[in-house]
Design an enzyme around this catalytic site. Sequence first.
Site, mmCIF file in Angstrom:
data_model
loop_
_atom_site.group_PDB
_atom_site.id
_atom_site.type_symbol
_atom_site.label_atom_id
_atom_site.label_comp_id
_atom_site.label_asym_id
_atom_site.label_seq_id
_atom_site.Cartn_x
_atom_site.Cartn_y
_atom_site.Cartn_z
ATOM 1 N N SER A 103 72.294 82.508 -8.080
ATOM 2 C CA SER A 103 72.271 81.092 -8.471
ATOM 3 C C SER A 103 73.474 80.410 -7.841
ATOM 4 O O SER A 103 74.514 81.051 -7.629
ATOM 5 C CB SER A 103 72.373 80.961 -9.991
ATOM 6 N N TYR A 116 77.414 83.693 -17.366
ATOM 7 C CA TYR A 116 76.308 83.540 -16.411
ATOM 8 C C TYR A 116 76.861 83.419 -14.986
ATOM 9 O O TYR A 116 76.402 84.095 -14.064
ATOM 10 C CB TYR A 116 75.493 82.298 -16.774
#
Length: 258
Positions: A141, A154
């Site tokens: 990501s 994350y």
Amino acid sequence: MSIARWPRAWVTGAGRGIGAALAEALARDGVIVYASARNREELDALAERCSTLAGSIVPMPLDITQKSDIEAALNGFDKEGWPELVVLNAGTYQPFSAQAFDEESFQRQIDVNVNGTMRCLAPVLQRFTSQDHGHIAVMASVAGYRGLPTASAYGASKAALINMCESLRLDLRGTGVKLQLINPGFVRTPLTDKNTHDMPALLEPEDAADRIVRGLSGDGFEITFPKRFTYWLKLFRILPYRWYFALVGRATKSGRSS
Ligand SMILES: NC(=O)c1ccc[n+]([C@@H]2O[C@H](COP(=O)([O-])OP(=O)(O)OC[C@H]3O[C@@H](n4cnc5c(N)ncnc54)[C@H](OP(=O)(O)O)[C@@H]3O)[C@@H](O)[C@H]2O)c1
């Protein structure tokens, strides 16, 4: 577009969101897709939705935190033949702030996003390097580029995957194994539905899937989209901390990610 060079693919995290849309896009192009996630019903529903397409969906439920699940699935490949393309997409996201730092959640995100990906990747790499052929794509990501508010776990997990893929790409130079890294911006899925902040340049999962399929067909290492958003984040990556924190702090105002 013909992608016949992947008669079969294994996609993890294929029950919903980006993975389901990707599995469907591949099946539309005639690929037999082994679709993995924990939720069997979502995989069955996907298979049903895709039953009239040129390819097909074969539900292969598993939990990427369980090595035994992965071994059982790969035993199936040993018997029936290995897929030519593997997309390690499964992941989880639980934001929390420094003030509510959650050790358990941190560990869970690392265990799914980093260790879970690695558990799948290790046997695939072993197989593909021994046969000197195969195509692997790892879902990270743009949140792994630099630290963002409420994304300490994350972001750290995705940064680890980005760095891991850079290393592997170098190691795999000159071999028949192709490794790519997928770094999307925001895509509307159950994972991002929990965000309360703005999500600039938000894409629908079908759009993201088409972009991923196009990227997989190309030679670039990184598949990132939409560029009108992710290229700004790339630019942020080279900023000195002073400018980076000022800019991101302003963009995310109360300390939340955007
Ligand atoms: N959406 C975005 O904006 C965005 C942006 C950049 C990167 N990403 C990444 O793209 C990937 C897919 O995200 P998404 O937005 O499509 O998320 P999602 O809608 O929440 O879907 C995640 C998928 O991963 C599976 N999964 C989660 N934990 C698993 C486990 N332990 N074992 C096996 N499968 C597991 C889920 O199925 P089960 O729960 O049934 O297991 C589900 O099928 C993730 O890696 C995410 O970090 C997403």
